[in-house]
Design a protein around this motif. Structure first.
Motif, PDB file in Angstrom:
ATOM      1  N   TYR A  81     -14.341  -3.737  -6.283  1.00 19.81           N
ATOM      2  CA  TYR A  81     -13.276  -4.539  -6.906  1.00 19.81           C
ATOM      3  C   TYR A  81     -12.129  -4.679  -5.904  1.00 19.81           C
ATOM      4  CZ  TYR A  81      -9.143  -5.417  -9.813  1.00 19.81           C
ATOM      5  OH  TYR A  81      -7.974  -5.928 -10.337  1.00 19.81           O
ATOM      6  N   LEU A  82     -11.696  -5.920  -5.622  1.00 18.50           N
ATOM      7  CA  LEU A  82     -10.643  -6.182  -4.635  1.00 18.50           C
ATOM      8  C   LEU A  82      -9.401  -6.731  -5.314  1.00 18.50           C
ATOM      9  CD1 LEU A  82     -12.818  -7.859  -1.846  1.00 18.50           C
ATOM     10  CD2 LEU A  82     -12.014  -5.496  -1.935  1.00 18.50           C
ATOM     11  N   ASN A  83      -8.243  -6.193  -4.914  1.00 18.47           N
ATOM     12  CA  ASN A  83      -6.989  -6.633  -5.519  1.00 18.47           C
ATOM     13  C   ASN A  83      -5.874  -6.711  -4.466  1.00 18.47           C
ATOM     14  OD1 ASN A  83      -5.337  -7.419  -7.681  1.00 18.47           O
ATOM     15  ND2 ASN A  83      -4.646  -5.321  -8.042  1.00 18.47           N
ATOM     16  N   THR A 115      -1.826 -11.496  -1.197  1.00 25.89           N
ATOM     17  CA  THR A 115      -2.065 -12.547  -0.207  1.00 25.89           C
ATOM     18  C   THR A 115      -1.635 -12.069   1.178  1.00 25.89           C
ATOM     19  OG1 THR A 115      -1.688 -14.232  -1.879  1.00 25.89           O
ATOM     20  CG2 THR A 115      -1.565 -14.939   0.405  1.00 25.89           C
ATOM     21  N   GLY A 116      -2.519 -12.234   2.156  1.00 30.67           N
ATOM     22  CA  GLY A 116      -2.225 -11.805   3.518  1.00 30.67           C
ATOM     23  C   GLY A 116      -2.489 -10.346   3.789  1.00 30.67           C
ATOM     24  N   GLN A 117      -2.988  -9.619   2.775  1.00 29.62           N
ATOM     25  CA  GLN A 117      -3.275  -8.189   2.925  1.00 29.62           C
ATOM     26  C   GLN A 117      -4.794  -7.964   2.880  1.00 29.62           C
ATOM     27  OE1 GLN A 117      -1.028  -5.561   3.262  1.00 29.62           O
ATOM     28  NE2 GLN A 117       0.600  -7.074   3.471  1.00 29.62           N
ATOM     29  N   PRO A 118      -5.294  -6.913   3.529  1.00 31.71           N
ATOM     30  CA  PRO A 118      -4.565  -6.002   4.407  1.00 31.71           C
ATOM     31  C   PRO A 118      -4.302  -6.646   5.765  1.00 31.71           C
ATOM     32  CG  PRO A 118      -6.887  -5.429   4.394  1.00 31.71           C
ATOM     33  CD  PRO A 118      -6.717  -6.552   3.410  1.00 31.71           C
ATOM     34  N   GLU A 119      -3.203  -6.238   6.397  1.00 40.45           N
ATOM     35  CA  GLU A 119      -2.838  -6.822   7.679  1.00 40.45           C
ATOM     36  C   GLU A 119      -3.675  -6.261   8.828  1.00 40.45           C
ATOM     37  OE1 GLU A 119       1.846  -7.881   7.047  1.00 40.45           O
ATOM     38  OE2 GLU A 119       1.342  -5.807   7.552  1.00 40.45           O
ATOM     39  N   GLY A 120      -4.285  -5.104   8.587  1.00 42.78           N
ATOM     40  CA  GLY A 120      -5.174  -4.542   9.597  1.00 42.78           C
ATOM     41  C   GLY A 120      -4.525  -3.534  10.516  1.00 42.78           C
ATOM     42  N   ARG A 121      -3.194  -3.345  10.371  1.00 44.20           N
ATOM     43  CA  ARG A 121      -2.503  -2.414  11.268  1.00 44.20           C
ATOM     44  C   ARG A 121      -2.449  -1.002  10.704  1.00 44.20           C
ATOM     45  NH1 ARG A 121       3.068  -5.524  11.804  1.00 44.20           N
ATOM     46  NH2 ARG A 121       2.738  -5.397   9.556  1.00 44.20           N
ATOM     47  N   ASP A 122      -2.531  -0.878   9.373  1.00 44.27           N
ATOM     48  CA  ASP A 122      -2.308   0.409   8.718  1.00 44.27           C
ATOM     49  C   ASP A 122      -3.566   0.866   7.986  1.00 44.27           C
ATOM     50  OD1 ASP A 122       0.451   0.555   9.499  1.00 44.27           O
ATOM     51  OD2 ASP A 122       0.852  -1.002   8.010  1.00 44.27           O
ATOM     52  N   MET A 179       0.015   0.475  -4.407  1.00 47.81           N
ATOM     53  CA  MET A 179       0.055  -0.558  -5.440  1.00 47.81           C
ATOM     54  C   MET A 179       1.496  -1.048  -5.513  1.00 47.81           C
ATOM     55  SD  MET A 179      -1.734  -2.073  -8.039  1.00 47.81           S
ATOM     56  CE  MET A 179      -2.776  -1.135  -9.144  1.00 47.81           C
ATOM     57  N   PHE A 180       1.689  -2.378  -5.424  1.00 47.75           N
ATOM     58  CA  PHE A 180       3.039  -2.966  -5.411  1.00 47.75           C
ATOM     59  C   PHE A 180       2.993  -4.269  -6.198  1.00 47.75           C
ATOM     60  CE2 PHE A 180       6.380  -5.343  -2.787  1.00 47.75           C
ATOM     61  CZ  PHE A 180       7.448  -4.780  -3.479  1.00 47.75           C
ATOM     62  N   ASN A 181       3.739  -4.302  -7.288  1.00 47.75           N
ATOM     63  CA  ASN A 181       3.717  -5.467  -8.174  1.00 47.75           C
ATOM     64  C   ASN A 181       2.299  -5.845  -8.595  1.00 47.75           C
ATOM     65  OD1 ASN A 181       6.500  -5.786  -8.245  1.00 47.75           O
ATOM     66  ND2 ASN A 181       6.523  -7.101  -6.419  1.00 47.75           N
ATOM     67  N   GLY A 182       1.507  -4.819  -8.894  1.00 49.66           N
ATOM     68  CA  GLY A 182       0.169  -5.045  -9.419  1.00 49.66           C
ATOM     69  C   GLY A 182      -0.884  -5.366  -8.379  1.00 49.66           C
ATOM     70  N   GLN A 227     -10.659  -4.058 -13.091  1.00 44.86           N
ATOM     71  CA  GLN A 227      -9.426  -4.648 -13.607  1.00 44.86           C
ATOM     72  C   GLN A 227      -8.768  -3.769 -14.657  1.00 44.86           C
ATOM     73  OE1 GLN A 227      -9.443  -8.772 -14.067  1.00 44.86           O
ATOM     74  NE2 GLN A 227      -7.310  -8.799 -14.654  1.00 44.86           N
ATOM     75  N   ASN A 228      -9.563  -3.114 -15.486  1.00 45.49           N
ATOM     76  CA  ASN A 228      -9.004  -2.257 -16.525  1.00 45.49           C
ATOM     77  C   ASN A 228      -8.216  -1.102 -15.906  1.00 45.49           C
ATOM     78  OD1 ASN A 228      -8.719  -1.193 -19.257  1.00 45.49           O
ATOM     79  ND2 ASN A 228     -10.206   0.353 -18.648  1.00 45.49           N
TER      80      ASN A 228
END
Length: 371
Positions: A94-96, A99-106, A111-114, A165-166
């Motif tokens: 399950y992917l959540n 947009t633009g994540q993951p950036e690949g550097r870290d 979890m941030f704003n869902g 999702q749950n």
């Protein structure tokens, strides 16, 4: 008191989960290279030792300390993996990602704003643990990802996994309650998702992400340190695979039988040839089931789970009530009429490997416990 009610209350009172080591470790006091040790373990047991958690570590260390060896091989070897996974070793299905994540550097996730964002693991954030008995636990202190995981493993089960999702909605709801739905870093909360780029893998292909490196290890000192040995204190070191040490084998206590039998036939087979159909009474045992069930040739695999119609409840063949649960949605509910279709419990061999109930006459592979 009504006998039915009394029996129900008695079962609930007995509903205690005990951590159970699901591998037996064997110390081999012969000096071999890592590859030679691997071959020996595969010929005589299951494989070079895999370690899932501190319970395994403590069990293995008893044998290591008794052996008195300076270094002992275990089954961890350097490979070329570079992927995201959960602390249990489960792949990320399950992917959540935002947009633009993951950036690949870290290499760690919040979890941030869902949604998920990658973040440097040394940053400090609040975090959420999962507890097998009590569910989600928000920890109101800020730690880096590694320390947060250690805290969860010592005090609960592990950093939380968000596998569907749950579960995502439950985590987001808890964050909103505890810190609010803001755009400040305070509402960025560690979850268990991390990027595996240490390139180490277990000899038996286990998904275990547990590591117990000594501080400063692995360091690849001098190059070519691609295998893992432990010292008398149980700390792990990367060393050259051509060194010769004593070693630790393990023997799995669970085995998949690739024969298609009804539930009753599978139960009889396990009791005649091993010990019993497996009872999955903790998240630790479920992780072991997830590792071995991949070898099955049927889409579902029988567990020792049966519906006790008189009480309208599920029980394990070991006699334990179903405390820890891993049912797929719509499964594990009460049966209105047990006489219509007797049902037993199975685990999915693919996907997220949840439990489902099936008619006992289905013919499936099954998992036996050997101890």
């Amino acid at each position: 008191m009504d006998q039915t009610l009394f029996f129900t209350l008695l079962l609930i009172a007995l509903c205690s989960v005990s951590e159970c080591v699901q591998r037996q470790y064997h110390f081999i006091n012969e000096r071999k290279t890592w590859t030679e040790a691997q071959r020996y373990c595969r010929e005589n047991y299951t494989d070079l030792a895999t370690v899932d958690n501190m319970n395994d570590m403590n069990e293995m260390n008893k044998s290591v300390n008794d052996g008195g060896a300076q270094f002992v091989w275990i089954g961890l070897q350097k490979t070329g993996r570079d992927e995201w996974e959960w602390p249990s070793g489960e792949p990320v299905l399950y992917l959540n990602w935002a947009t633009g994540q993951p950036e690949g550097r870290d290499y760690c996730a919040v979890m941030f704003n869902g949604e998920w964002h990658d973040l440097a693991c040394f940053d400090t954030r609040h975090f959420i643990c999962n507890n097998t008995n009590t569910g989600l636990v928000f920890v109101n202190e800020t730690l880096n990802w590694r320390d947060a995981q250690s805290y969860c493993r010592q005090n609960h089960t592990d950093l939380v996994s968000v596998r569907n999702q749950n579960e995502s909605q439950q985590v987001e709801q808890l964050i909103n309650i505890m810190v609010g739905a803001t755009k400040s870093p305070k509402s960025q909360v560690w979850i268990g998702l991390f990027r595996v780029r240490d390139s180490w893998q277990w000899s038996d292909q286990s998904d275990s992400s547990f590591r117990y490196w000594k501080s400063g290890e692995p360091n690849n000192s001098g190059g070519g340190e691609n295998c893992t040995a432990v010292n008398a204190q149980g700390e792990w070191f990367d060393v050259s695979c051509t060194n010769q040490y004593s070693f630790m084998c393990h023997e799995d206590k669970l085995i998949v039988i690739r024969e298609n039998l009804t539930w009753s036939e599978a139960l009889r087979y396990c009791r005649q040839n091993h010990v019993d159909l497996v009872s999955v009474h903790s998240e630790d045992i479920q992780r072991r089931v997830m590792n071995v069930v991949k070898r099955a040739s049927t889409a579902e695999v029988w567990l020792g789970l049966h519906n006790y119609c008189i009480m309208n409840m599920w029980l394990w063949v070991s006699g334990e009530i179903v405390c820890y649960q891993n049912w797929a949605p719509g499964n594990g509910t009460k049966q209105e009429n047990c006489s219509l279709e007797k049902r037993k419990g199975a685990v999915q061999s693919g996907g997220d490997q949840r439990w489902i109930s099936l008619p006992e006459t289905y013919k499936l592979n099954f998992i036996c416990s050997r101890y």
